[in-house]
Design an enzyme around this catalytic site. Structure first.
Site, PDB file in Angstrom:
ATOM      1  N   LYS A 116       0.840  -1.203   0.000  1.00 42.06           N
ATOM      2  CA  LYS A 116       0.000   0.000   0.000  1.00 42.06           C
ATOM      3  C   LYS A 116       0.873   1.250   0.000  1.00 42.06           C
ATOM      4  CE  LYS A 116      -4.068   2.148   0.678  1.00 42.06           C
ATOM      5  NZ  LYS A 116      -5.102   1.943   1.627  1.00 42.06           N
ATOM      6  N   LYS A 203      -0.550 -12.993  -9.064  1.00 47.02           N
ATOM      7  CA  LYS A 203      -1.612 -13.378  -8.126  1.00 47.02           C
ATOM      8  C   LYS A 203      -2.979 -12.879  -8.562  1.00 47.02           C
ATOM      9  CE  LYS A 203      -3.370 -12.392  -3.664  1.00 47.02           C
ATOM     10  NZ  LYS A 203      -3.383 -11.392  -2.607  1.00 47.02           N
ATOM     11  N   LYS A 206      -8.577  -9.492  -5.605  1.00 49.34           N
ATOM     12  CA  LYS A 206      -9.765  -8.650  -5.775  1.00 49.34           C
ATOM     13  C   LYS A 206      -9.407  -7.237  -6.236  1.00 49.34           C
ATOM     14  CE  LYS A 206     -11.776 -11.222  -2.007  1.00 49.34           C
ATOM     15  NZ  LYS A 206     -11.734 -11.339  -0.559  1.00 49.34           N
TER      16      LYS A 206
HETATM   17  P1  TYM Z   1      -8.269 -12.583   1.674  1.00 45.53           P
HETATM   18  O1  TYM Z   1      -9.660 -12.137   1.865  1.00 45.53           O
HETATM   19  O2  TYM Z   1      -7.347 -11.697   0.895  1.00 45.53           O
HETATM   20  O3  TYM Z   1      -8.217 -13.992   0.994  1.00 45.53           O
HETATM   21  C1  TYM Z   1      -8.934 -15.063   1.554  1.00 45.53           C
HETATM   22  C2  TYM Z   1      -8.223 -16.377   1.314  1.00 45.53           C
HETATM   23  O4  TYM Z   1      -8.029 -16.602  -0.081  1.00 45.53           O
HETATM   24  C3  TYM Z   1      -6.655 -16.856  -0.323  1.00 45.53           C
HETATM   25  N1  TYM Z   1      -6.279 -16.281  -1.631  1.00 45.53           N
HETATM   26  C4  TYM Z   1      -5.559 -16.949  -2.540  1.00 45.53           C
HETATM   27  N2  TYM Z   1      -5.043 -18.197  -2.528  1.00 45.53           N
HETATM   28  C5  TYM Z   1      -4.371 -18.606  -3.638  1.00 45.53           C
HETATM   29  N3  TYM Z   1      -4.204 -17.820  -4.736  1.00 45.53           N
HETATM   30  C6  TYM Z   1      -4.701 -16.558  -4.789  1.00 45.53           C
HETATM   31  N4  TYM Z   1      -4.550 -15.814  -5.877  1.00 45.53           N
HETATM   32  C7  TYM Z   1      -5.412 -16.075  -3.649  1.00 45.53           C
HETATM   33  N5  TYM Z   1      -6.042 -14.905  -3.353  1.00 45.53           N
HETATM   34  C8  TYM Z   1      -6.553 -15.053  -2.106  1.00 45.53           C
HETATM   35  C9  TYM Z   1      -5.910 -16.157   0.799  1.00 45.53           C
HETATM   36  O5  TYM Z   1      -4.616 -16.703   0.976  1.00 45.53           O
HETATM   37  C10 TYM Z   1      -6.840 -16.405   1.960  1.00 45.53           C
HETATM   38  O6  TYM Z   1      -6.616 -17.681   2.507  1.00 45.53           O
HETATM   39  N6  TYM Z   1      -5.974 -11.622   5.927  1.00 45.53           N
HETATM   40  C11 TYM Z   1      -6.868 -12.596   5.320  1.00 45.53           C
HETATM   41  C12 TYM Z   1      -8.187 -12.759   6.046  1.00 45.53           C
HETATM   42  C13 TYM Z   1      -8.031 -13.107   7.484  1.00 45.53           C
HETATM   43  C14 TYM Z   1      -7.609 -14.361   7.997  1.00 45.53           C
HETATM   44  C15 TYM Z   1      -7.592 -14.199   9.415  1.00 45.53           C
HETATM   45  C16 TYM Z   1      -7.243 -15.571   7.412  1.00 45.53           C
HETATM   46  C17 TYM Z   1      -8.254 -12.273   8.531  1.00 45.53           C
HETATM   47  N7  TYM Z   1      -7.994 -12.936   9.688  1.00 45.53           N
HETATM   48  C18 TYM Z   1      -7.221 -15.255  10.234  1.00 45.53           C
HETATM   49  C19 TYM Z   1      -6.874 -16.621   8.254  1.00 45.53           C
HETATM   50  C20 TYM Z   1      -6.851 -16.461   9.652  1.00 45.53           C
HETATM   51  C21 TYM Z   1      -7.141 -12.080   3.915  1.00 45.53           C
HETATM   52  O7  TYM Z   1      -6.991 -10.937   3.642  1.00 45.53           O
HETATM   53  O8  TYM Z   1      -7.623 -12.969   3.098  1.00 45.53           O
END
Ligand code: TYM
Length: 352
Positions: A116, A203, A206
């Protein structure tokens, strides 16, 4: 030998529709693990989404839609505890306590924060929240999510590896300073996935406008897949691919994405057939794209149908949220109280 059940926890931010990276990086493991005799906690990370969502009308609806998609994909509120992060406000208290053992320098090295910072330097007038305290502290809140339920396993995609490592470091530091209080989860396995974006970038994400979504209808799928660039200069596919069984020849990034999708969705024969065609050269990308689009649409169809099932309306979601928040609260409060005691501020009287 301990007979305690294994504890599994993970979450997804409600910042858009679920995409294939979310599904194959995380959700597919949620589904597999909920069949185990374990305590599974899966939540929608609406507090975390506040670092990017600024429209107050958007976040609640986006959270419900994400929960409806969870259910449409097969997460079962009877097998897993499915909840909204903000229904467990004691997580914020735990994050505050964990903040006392977290170095700012450690947080400043966080990839999300640095990313960011870089984007803001390129575009100082960028819309939305600036560099907030919430963004810097994002990994501490995530550590609180994980540690509050005493998680053993945290199924996430490879992009979350650093965040999980930070959670383990914070817990170890807390225990070192205040005595054994927090349970340290297992590190992420080498096979965690990082699905590339439809634009061929490293990657699917979103905020990068390069996603294939679980709720995309066949026309949208075809349009998106047709737009995948297949004519760029050949570049090596990520040679550190952590899926050893998926050894691919060097391909242009867009072509590699198509093959990655094919490997996830198509029967092995069909996949190997296209791989052979690639090796032999020739013009077959039009056909490959049509086939990938077909597999994607077939995969999406039952999810879309279940998502639109009138039985899965807002009332249904809100009902199981109320019930499930009650199932996670006791274990969460126990952890926060233990940390308060360990740090010397003692039990909270208003909760007693
Ligand atoms: P977020 O919302 O960005 O993504 C959710 C989950 O999807 C996986 N992911 C991917 N895996 C493989 N290839 C990709 N291109 C890809 N894009 C997203 C992410 O690795 C994730 O597992 N910080 C976390 C949310 C969170 C969380 C937590 C997760 C908050 N607290 C506690 C586990 C435990 C996040 O932003 O995920």
């Amino acid at each position: 030998m301990s007979t305690a059940k294994e504890v599994i926890l993970s979450g997804i931010r409600p910042t858009g529709r679920l995409h294939y990276g979310n599904y194959f990086g995380a959700l597919t493991h949620f589904l597999r693990l909920q069949e185990r005799d374990a305590n599974c906690y899966y939540f929608v990370a609406d507090y975390h989404a506040l670092t990017t969502i600024t429209d107050r009308r958007e976040i609640y609806q986006a959270t419900l839609e994400m929960l409806r998609t969870y259910v449409a994909c097969g997460l079962d509120p009877h097998k897993s505890v499915i909840y909204r992060q903000s229904d467990l406000p004691c997580t914020a208290e735990l994050a505050l306590l964990l903040g006392m053992v977290t170095n700012i320098g450690h947080l400043e090295r966080g990839t999300t924060y640095k990313d960011k910072l870089g984007r803001l330097q390129d575009d100082p007038k960028m819309e939305g929240n600036p560099l907030s305290y919430g963004l810097l502290g994002y990994p501490v809140l995530m550590a609180a999510d994980i540690l509050i339920v005493k998680a053993d396993l945290v199924p996430v995609g490879d992009d979350q590896r650093q965040h999980l490592e930070m959670a383990c470091d914070i817990a170890a530091k807390f225990n070192h300073r205040f005595g054994e209080t927090l349970h340290i989860p297992k590190a992420l396995g080498r096979d965690a996935l990082r699905l590339p974006g439809l634009d061929g970038s490293a990657k699917m994400g979103k905020s990068d406008n390069n996603t294939l979504d679980l709720l995309d209808d066949p026309a949208t799928v075809l349009r998106k897949i047709k737009a995948v660039p297949t004519t760029t200069d050949p570049l090596p596919l990520d040679t550190e691919s952590n899926e050893p069984e998926m050894v691919l020849p060097k391909m242009p990034p867009g072509v590699a994405v198509l093959y990655r999708l094919l490997s996830l969705l198509a029967p092995e024969d069909a996949y190997l057939d296209f791989l052979e065609q690639y090796r032999q050269g020739g013009k077959f990308y039009g056909n490959l794209k049509k086939e990938v689009a077909r597999y994607v649409s077939e995969f999406n169809a039952p999810i879309i149908e279940s998502y639109n099932d009138p039985a899965h309306d807002d009332a249904f979601i809100e009902e199981f949220l109320r019930e499930n928040a009650k199932r996670v609260a006791p274990v969460a409060l126990e952890t926060v109280e233990a940390c308060r005691e360990a740090m010397g501020i003692g039990r909270s009287l208003y909760r007693a």
